[in-house]
Design a protein around this motif. Structure first.
Motif, short mmCIF file in Angstrom:
data_model
loop_
_atom_site.label_atom_id
_atom_site.label_comp_id
_atom_site.label_asym_id
_atom_site.label_seq_id
_atom_site.Cartn_x
_atom_site.Cartn_y
_atom_site.Cartn_z
N LYS A 27 -25.90 -43.05 -3.93
CA LYS A 27 -26.85 -42.46 -2.98
C LYS A 27 -26.13 -41.99 -1.71
O LYS A 27 -26.37 -40.89 -1.23
CB LYS A 27 -27.93 -43.47 -2.63
CG LYS A 27 -28.95 -42.97 -1.65
CD LYS A 27 -29.98 -44.04 -1.31
CE LYS A 27 -30.96 -43.51 -0.28
NZ LYS A 27 -31.89 -44.54 0.16
N LEU A 28 -25.26 -42.84 -1.17
CA LEU A 28 -24.54 -42.48 0.06
C LEU A 28 -23.59 -41.32 -0.19
O LEU A 28 -23.49 -40.41 0.65
CB LEU A 28 -23.80 -43.69 0.63
CG LEU A 28 -23.11 -43.48 1.97
CD1 LEU A 28 -24.07 -42.93 3.04
CD2 LEU A 28 -22.48 -44.77 2.45
N ARG A 29 -22.91 -41.33 -1.32
CA ARG A 29 -22.03 -40.19 -1.63
C ARG A 29 -22.84 -38.89 -1.66
O ARG A 29 -22.39 -37.87 -1.14
CB ARG A 29 -21.32 -40.41 -2.99
CG ARG A 29 -20.21 -41.41 -2.92
CD ARG A 29 -19.31 -41.38 -4.14
NE ARG A 29 -20.00 -41.46 -5.40
CZ ARG A 29 -20.15 -42.57 -6.14
NH1 ARG A 29 -19.65 -43.70 -5.71
NH2 ARG A 29 -20.79 -42.52 -7.29
N ALA A 30 -24.03 -38.94 -2.25
CA ALA A 30 -24.87 -37.74 -2.30
C ALA A 30 -25.31 -37.32 -0.90
O ALA A 30 -25.27 -36.14 -0.56
CB ALA A 30 -26.09 -37.99 -3.18
N GLU A 31 -25.68 -38.28 -0.06
CA GLU A 31 -26.11 -37.98 1.32
C GLU A 31 -24.96 -37.35 2.12
O GLU A 31 -25.17 -36.46 2.92
CB GLU A 31 -26.58 -39.26 2.03
CG GLU A 31 -27.90 -39.78 1.54
CD GLU A 31 -28.25 -41.14 2.14
OE1 GLU A 31 -27.55 -41.61 3.07
OE2 GLU A 31 -29.22 -41.75 1.67
N LEU A 32 -23.73 -37.85 1.88
CA LEU A 32 -22.57 -37.35 2.62
C LEU A 32 -21.99 -36.08 2.00
O LEU A 32 -21.17 -35.41 2.61
CB LEU A 32 -21.48 -38.43 2.69
CG LEU A 32 -21.83 -39.70 3.45
CD1 LEU A 32 -20.72 -40.73 3.29
CD2 LEU A 32 -22.09 -39.40 4.92
N GLY A 33 -22.39 -35.79 0.78
CA GLY A 33 -21.85 -34.61 0.09
C GLY A 33 -20.44 -34.79 -0.38
O GLY A 33 -19.66 -33.84 -0.43
N CYS A 67 -7.03 -36.16 9.15
CA CYS A 67 -8.13 -37.04 8.72
C CYS A 67 -9.48 -36.45 9.11
O CYS A 67 -10.44 -36.54 8.34
CB CYS A 67 -7.97 -38.43 9.32
SG CYS A 67 -6.55 -39.35 8.68
N GLY A 68 -9.56 -35.84 10.27
CA GLY A 68 -10.81 -35.25 10.72
C GLY A 68 -11.26 -34.05 9.91
O GLY A 68 -12.44 -33.71 9.89
N ALA A 69 -10.33 -33.43 9.21
CA ALA A 69 -10.67 -32.27 8.37
C ALA A 69 -11.27 -32.68 7.03
O ALA A 69 -11.82 -31.85 6.32
CB ALA A 69 -9.43 -31.41 8.16
N MET A 70 -11.15 -33.95 6.69
CA MET A 70 -11.74 -34.42 5.42
C MET A 70 -13.25 -34.54 5.58
O MET A 70 -13.75 -34.87 6.66
CB MET A 70 -11.12 -35.75 5.00
CG MET A 70 -9.68 -35.63 4.62
SD MET A 70 -9.06 -37.19 4.02
CE MET A 70 -7.35 -37.04 4.44
N LYS A 71 -13.96 -34.30 4.51
CA LYS A 71 -15.41 -34.25 4.53
C LYS A 71 -16.03 -35.61 4.88
O LYS A 71 -15.64 -36.64 4.34
CB LYS A 71 -15.92 -33.79 3.17
CG LYS A 71 -17.36 -33.40 3.17
CD LYS A 71 -17.72 -32.66 1.91
CE LYS A 71 -19.10 -32.08 2.09
NZ LYS A 71 -19.45 -31.16 1.04
N ALA A 72 -17.02 -35.57 5.79
CA ALA A 72 -17.87 -36.72 6.14
C ALA A 72 -17.11 -37.89 6.75
O ALA A 72 -17.50 -39.04 6.59
CB ALA A 72 -18.68 -37.18 4.92
N THR A 73 -16.03 -37.60 7.48
CA THR A 73 -15.27 -38.68 8.10
C THR A 73 -15.79 -38.97 9.51
O THR A 73 -16.42 -38.13 10.14
CB THR A 73 -13.77 -38.36 8.17
OG1 THR A 73 -13.58 -37.17 8.93
CG2 THR A 73 -13.17 -38.22 6.79
#
Length: 117
Positions: free
Chosen positions: A110-116, A10-16
């Motif tokens: 917006k949040l998806r863009a901020e988190l990439g 889970c920690g390897a997933m982006k922006a977690t």
């Protein structure tokens, strides 16, 4: 899958992000939305994640898998794998990834863009 392996995956997933709450459960979030947790099984590890409608109907029919305590009783489509070997590790990983994606889709653009994500 062990609890440590679950946390690494889970920690390897982006922006977690990770918190320990609700009775020593490892809770994983993306953008503040929970997508997976490990705990809630009388001290034994159990893996809980969000699923789609069909999986919510089918998975709990398999031994060692049930509607997630607390979450499913509130009308949410979450399941818990509570017995070792009830689901292959590959399948468990696929379901956790799908749960992550379901959480990402619920985030604002917006949040998806901020988190990439």
């Amino acid at each position: 899958m062990t609890r440590d392996e679950f946390n690494r995956f889970c920690g390897a997933m982006k922006a977690t992000s990770h918190v320990v709450q609700w009775g020593n459960a490892d809770v994983w979030k993306v953008g503040g939305k929970v997508f997976a947790l490990c705990g809630w099984n009388d001290g034994a590890d159990a893996f809980t994640f969000k699923v789609g409608d069909v999986a919510f109907e089918v998975l709990p029919e398999q031994p060692g898998i049930r509607p997630a305590p607390y979450l499913a009783s509130r009308g949410m489509k979450w399941v818990q794998v509570y017995e070792a070997g009830a689901m292959s590790e590959a399948s468990l990983r696929e379901h956790i990834e799908a749960s992550y994606q379901m959480a990402v889709v619920k985030l604002t653009k917006k949040l998806r863009a901020e988190l990439g994500v």
